[in-house]
Design a protein around this motif. Structure first.
Motif, short mmCIF file in Angstrom:
data_model
loop_
_atom_site.label_atom_id
_atom_site.label_comp_id
_atom_site.label_asym_id
_atom_site.label_seq_id
_atom_site.Cartn_x
_atom_site.Cartn_y
_atom_site.Cartn_z
N ARG A 52 14.25 13.55 99.30
CA ARG A 52 14.93 14.42 98.35
C ARG A 52 15.46 15.69 99.01
O ARG A 52 14.99 16.10 100.07
N VAL A 53 16.39 16.31 98.29
CA VAL A 53 16.95 17.60 98.69
C VAL A 53 16.75 18.53 97.50
O VAL A 53 17.09 18.19 96.36
N VAL A 54 16.19 19.69 97.79
CA VAL A 54 15.87 20.68 96.74
C VAL A 54 16.42 22.02 97.19
O VAL A 54 16.29 22.39 98.37
N GLY A 69 13.20 25.54 94.26
CA GLY A 69 12.69 24.41 93.51
C GLY A 69 13.66 23.56 92.72
O GLY A 69 13.25 22.54 92.17
N SER A 70 14.93 23.96 92.59
CA SER A 70 15.85 23.14 91.80
C SER A 70 16.26 21.89 92.58
O SER A 70 16.89 21.99 93.63
N PRO A 71 15.91 20.69 92.07
CA PRO A 71 16.30 19.48 92.78
C PRO A 71 17.81 19.26 92.74
O PRO A 71 18.46 19.57 91.75
N ARG A 121 26.60 16.23 93.29
CA ARG A 121 27.47 17.40 93.06
C ARG A 121 27.58 18.15 94.38
O ARG A 121 26.83 17.87 95.32
N LEU A 122 28.50 19.10 94.44
CA LEU A 122 28.61 19.91 95.65
C LEU A 122 27.36 20.78 95.80
O LEU A 122 26.81 21.27 94.81
N LEU A 123 26.92 20.94 97.04
CA LEU A 123 25.77 21.80 97.32
C LEU A 123 26.17 23.26 97.14
O LEU A 123 27.33 23.63 97.37
N ALA A 145 19.68 28.12 100.72
CA ALA A 145 18.92 27.20 101.56
C ALA A 145 18.56 25.95 100.77
O ALA A 145 18.19 26.03 99.59
N HIS A 146 18.70 24.81 101.41
CA HIS A 146 18.34 23.52 100.83
C HIS A 146 17.24 22.91 101.69
O HIS A 146 17.33 22.93 102.92
N VAL A 147 16.22 22.39 101.05
CA VAL A 147 15.08 21.82 101.76
C VAL A 147 15.12 20.31 101.62
O VAL A 147 15.22 19.78 100.51
N VAL A 148 15.03 19.62 102.76
CA VAL A 148 14.99 18.16 102.81
C VAL A 148 13.54 17.77 102.99
O VAL A 148 12.85 18.29 103.87
N THR A 149 13.06 16.84 102.15
CA THR A 149 11.68 16.38 102.25
C THR A 149 11.64 14.86 102.25
O THR A 149 12.26 14.22 101.39
#
Length: 119
Positions: free
Chosen positions: A49-51, A55-57, A77-79, A84-88
């Motif tokens: 996932r990318v959040v 915390g908003s996924p 949707r566009l980032l 910052a986006h977190v990949v987990t």
């Protein structure tokens, strides 16, 4: 492939965008290369996932390459630029049923989409 890598514990070898990357296109996919082919049943928006930081996924679709060694996240949707986006990756399993070591990284998109520079 290196014998130790092939038979060692499964892990995420690389993610693009790389950890700490800035200036990432807002429509860029997130691509993870795995050391072992993944069990397709373990690949989902919950396990890769990318959040947005906070915390908003990010809604999106997760797919697997034909050889099952690459996981691809395509945002729905566009980032958001400048956020910052977190990949987990957590909960993936290889074809032997072994868990892929959990992975996390972060990147920051810019204001551009790929089409802005490719004409």
């Amino acid at each position: 492939m290196d014998r130790a890598l092939k038979f060692g514990p499964p892990l995420v070898l690389r993610v693009d965008p790389t950890d700490g990357a800035t200036g990432v296109f807002r429509d860029a996919p997130v691509v993870a290369c795995l050391s072992h082919a993944a069990d397709a049943a373990s690949v989902s928006p919950e396990t890769f996932r990318v959040v947005e930081e906070g915390g908003s996924p990010v809604p999106g679709r997760v797919s697997l390459s034909p050889d099952r060694a690459v996981v691809i996240f395509t945002a729905g949707r566009l980032l958001r630029p400048g956020v910052a986006h977190v990949v987990t990756a957590d909960g993936l399993r290889d074809l032997r049923g072994l868990p892929v070591r959990p992975y996390s990284s972060r990147f920051v998109p810019c204001d551009l989409v790929i089409g802005d520079v490719s004409g």
